[in-house]
Design a protein around this motif. Structure first.
Motif, PDB file in Angstrom:
ATOM      1  N   ASP A 174    -115.458  14.731 -64.878  1.00 36.41           N
ATOM      2  CA  ASP A 174    -116.566  14.953 -63.951  1.00 36.41           C
ATOM      3  C   ASP A 174    -116.892  16.429 -63.772  1.00 36.41           C
ATOM      4  N   ARG A 175    -115.929  17.302 -64.043  1.00 34.97           N
ATOM      5  CA  ARG A 175    -116.212  18.737 -63.959  1.00 34.97           C
ATOM      6  C   ARG A 175    -117.234  19.182 -65.004  1.00 34.97           C
ATOM      7  N   LEU A 176    -117.442  18.355 -66.024  1.00 33.98           N
ATOM      8  CA  LEU A 176    -118.333  18.710 -67.131  1.00 33.98           C
ATOM      9  C   LEU A 176    -119.730  18.120 -66.969  1.00 33.98           C
ATOM     10  N   ALA A 177    -119.981  17.473 -65.835  1.00 35.91           N
ATOM     11  CA  ALA A 177    -121.246  16.753 -65.663  1.00 35.91           C
ATOM     12  C   ALA A 177    -122.456  17.664 -65.802  1.00 35.91           C
ATOM     13  N   GLY A 178    -122.354  18.875 -65.315  1.00 37.59           N
ATOM     14  CA  GLY A 178    -123.505  19.765 -65.353  1.00 37.59           C
ATOM     15  C   GLY A 178    -123.961  20.142 -66.738  1.00 37.59           C
ATOM     16  N   VAL A 179    -123.030  20.205 -67.689  1.00 32.10           N
ATOM     17  CA  VAL A 179    -123.393  20.653 -69.039  1.00 32.10           C
ATOM     18  C   VAL A 179    -123.484  19.506 -70.046  1.00 32.10           C
ATOM     19  N   LEU A 180    -122.920  18.347 -69.716  1.00 27.04           N
ATOM     20  CA  LEU A 180    -122.889  17.255 -70.694  1.00 27.04           C
ATOM     21  C   LEU A 180    -123.672  16.020 -70.245  1.00 27.04           C
ATOM     22  N   ASP A 181    -124.531  16.165 -69.256  1.00 25.55           N
ATOM     23  CA  ASP A 181    -125.238  14.987 -68.758  1.00 25.55           C
ATOM     24  C   ASP A 181    -126.109  14.339 -69.829  1.00 25.55           C
ATOM     25  N   GLY A 182    -126.584  15.102 -70.808  1.00 26.00           N
ATOM     26  CA  GLY A 182    -127.415  14.535 -71.865  1.00 26.00           C
ATOM     27  C   GLY A 182    -126.649  14.082 -73.087  1.00 26.00           C
ATOM     28  N   TYR A 183    -125.314  14.045 -72.994  1.00 26.65           N
ATOM     29  CA  TYR A 183    -124.462  13.712 -74.144  1.00 26.65           C
ATOM     30  C   TYR A 183    -123.888  12.316 -73.931  1.00 26.65           C
ATOM     31  N   HIS A 184    -124.172  11.413 -74.853  1.00 31.40           N
ATOM     32  CA  HIS A 184    -123.794  10.011 -74.642  1.00 31.40           C
ATOM     33  C   HIS A 184    -122.284   9.821 -74.527  1.00 31.40           C
ATOM     34  N   ALA A 185    -121.499  10.608 -75.280  1.00 35.87           N
ATOM     35  CA  ALA A 185    -120.049  10.420 -75.255  1.00 35.87           C
ATOM     36  C   ALA A 185    -119.449  10.778 -73.897  1.00 35.87           C
ATOM     37  N   PHE A 186    -120.078  11.700 -73.183  1.00 34.80           N
ATOM     38  CA  PHE A 186    -119.624  12.034 -71.838  1.00 34.80           C
ATOM     39  C   PHE A 186    -119.720  10.806 -70.936  1.00 34.80           C
ATOM     40  N   HIS A 187    -120.861  10.132 -70.975  1.00 33.29           N
ATOM     41  CA  HIS A 187    -121.048   8.952 -70.131  1.00 33.29           C
ATOM     42  C   HIS A 187    -120.186   7.783 -70.604  1.00 33.29           C
ATOM     43  N   ALA A 188    -119.968   7.681 -71.913  1.00 29.16           N
ATOM     44  CA  ALA A 188    -119.093   6.622 -72.421  1.00 29.16           C
ATOM     45  C   ALA A 188    -117.659   6.830 -71.939  1.00 29.16           C
ATOM     46  N   ALA A 189    -117.195   8.079 -71.953  1.00 24.98           N
ATOM     47  CA  ALA A 189    -115.843   8.373 -71.458  1.00 24.98           C
ATOM     48  C   ALA A 189    -115.741   8.058 -69.967  1.00 24.98           C
ATOM     49  N   ARG A 190    -116.747   8.458 -69.192  1.00 27.16           N
ATOM     50  CA  ARG A 190    -116.743   8.154 -67.752  1.00 27.16           C
ATOM     51  C   ARG A 190    -116.724   6.646 -67.527  1.00 27.16           C
ATOM     52  N   ALA A 191    -117.546   5.935 -68.303  1.00 21.77           N
ATOM     53  CA  ALA A 191    -117.631   4.485 -68.122  1.00 21.77           C
ATOM     54  C   ALA A 191    -116.278   3.824 -68.334  1.00 21.77           C
ATOM     55  N   ASP A 192    -115.571   4.243 -69.367  1.00 20.28           N
ATOM     56  CA  ASP A 192    -114.267   3.634 -69.656  1.00 20.28           C
ATOM     57  C   ASP A 192    -113.253   3.962 -68.569  1.00 20.28           C
ATOM     58  N   LEU A 193    -113.230   5.206 -68.126  1.00 18.24           N
ATOM     59  CA  LEU A 193    -112.274   5.584 -67.085  1.00 18.24           C
ATOM     60  C   LEU A 193    -112.590   4.888 -65.761  1.00 18.24           C
TER      61      LEU A 193
END
Length: 414
Positions: free
Chosen positions: A356-375
């Protein structure tokens, strides 16, 4: 020699000799167009003559000689038509070239020319695939999902820029080979990644690109056998590609590492990649340069492929390796990968806090949201997990990834 045997010989010669012949002509005549077209004409001549006359004892030499004659014929015609006296003088100059610095293999010099920092990255990739790999313009255009005319213009403009800036003659010195090499490796790795998990289009994997990147990696390894990052990149690609047979299901869905059938992995590639990683560990232990980003990424993959099951994975070592990598390349994606590994060591809550600390820079990156979804799924936060999956699905460009994420999203509803 007739029939398929001749065809096989021509195909093999194309893979093994194209870059060598193009590079030799580029060095001799100083013109990439002449080098490329004369080489292509030599292969046309081989296709016409070898079925009739037989495959020559030394196909590479035959092709080089034939291509040289084709180039000379072209330059003679141009010198007569356009009074290109300098080109005419080159035609009659059969003296061997003087040494030009640390990059003395013609193919390696051509790699550095194609990947010159004065060129845009997409131009470097296109030229590398065309002149080193021998891929046709339609093949390159199809691989990167652009119009053939667009790719042709891109290559033409890149050659013109090289010619105008006299880039073929600017061979890297010993002092700047390392700096220039980083750009070369970046081009090869970009080609591999685009093939291994295509960013767009209907094909989840483009084998022609992954194979070509590995071939270029092997070429660099042959030409620069003592460079750690060259070995690291080749190891990284081999270990990653070894898992390709298990990465996409029969229905076209991405199969993640934790769900893959490890019996399907290519153990020959695993062994070759692991051997390169061990070689680099031993070199570093013996006082060599510390590992670079490709060596560290290869080491991460070696840990994964060494584990018989996902449960046996040495996650603390992976966390440590990503920590070292972050010191060299503190990119958000490196920190994301480290956070995913942290979740395996310290639990999904700790991992999610780092993600979640990376939300500001990776919000447009699908793998960021996929990792969040799994966790979030692992933490039992279903509604938040669904929303994260929806965001990941909307951003994913690869069809196999979309299929996988959609299935995981639907499992939350079940």
């Amino acid at each position: 020699m007739t029939g398929p045997t001749v065809e096989q010989a021509i195909t093999r010669a194309y893979h093994e000799e194209w870059a060598r012949v193009v590079a030799g002509l580029a060095r001799r005549f100083g013109d990439l167009d002449v080098a490329e077209e004369a080489t292509a004409e030599a292969f046309v001549a081989a296709a016409e003559r070898w079925p009739r006359d037989g495959v020559p004892p030394h196909p590479g030499g035959w092709l080089a000689t034939t291509a040289t004659r084709k180039a000379i014929d072209r330059l003679r015609r141009e010198s007569q038509r356009d009074a290109k006296h300098r080109a005419a003088r080159i035609v009659y100059d059969d003296s061997p070239p003087e040494p030009t610095g640390p990059v003395e293999d013609d193919r390696l010099r051509l790699v550095f020319t194609c990947c010159h920092p004065a060129l845009a990255m997409e131009a470097r990739v296109a030229l590398t695939l065309r002149l080193l790999g021998g891929l046709t313009v339609p093949e390159i255009a199809r691989a990167f999902l652009v119009q053939e005319t667009t790719m042709a213009r891109r290559i033409t403009r890149a050659k013109a820029k090289i010619r105008a800036a006299h880039i073929p003659y600017r061979v890297p010195s010993a002092a700047d080979v390392r700096e220039r090499l980083a750009g070369v490796l970046a081009v090869v790795y970009l080609v591999f990644n685009e093939g291994y998990l295509a960013s767009e289009g209907d094909d989840p994997v483009r084998v022609e690109l992954t194979d070509e990147a590995i071939r270029l990696g092997r070429l660099l390894r042959t030409l620069l056998p003592d460079d750690g990052e060259v070995a690291g990149l080749l190891a990284l690609m081999l270990l990653t590609d070894a898992r390709r047979p298990a990465r996409v299901s029969r229905t076209g869905e991405l199969v993640t590492l934790d769900e893959q059938d490890r019996n399907k992995w290519d153990r020959t590639l695993v062994a070759e990649g692991a051997a390169l990683v061990r070689e680099r560990f031993e070199a570093v232990a013996a006082g060599g340069d510390p590992p670079g980003r490709y060596q560290l990424q290869a080491a991460v993959n070696a840990v994964h492929t060494d584990a018989p099951t996902v449960r046996d994975t040495d996650w603390p070592t992976i966390v440590a390796l990503y920590g070292r990598l972050a010191l060299l390349d503190p990119s958000p994606i490196v920190w994301l990968n480290r956070a995913v590994a942290v979740a395996e060591v310290d639990g999904p809550g700790t991992g999610l806090a780092e993600v979640d600390r990376l939300a500001g820079v990776l919000d447009g990156y699908h793998a960021f949201h996929a990792a969040r979804a799994d966790l979030l799924r692992r933490l039992g936060r279903g509604d938040e997990s669904r929303a994260a999956y929806d965001r990941a699905i909307a951003l994913a460009g690869n069809p196999a990834e979309r299929a996988y994420l959609t299935r995981r999203r639907h499992q939350l509803d079940g």
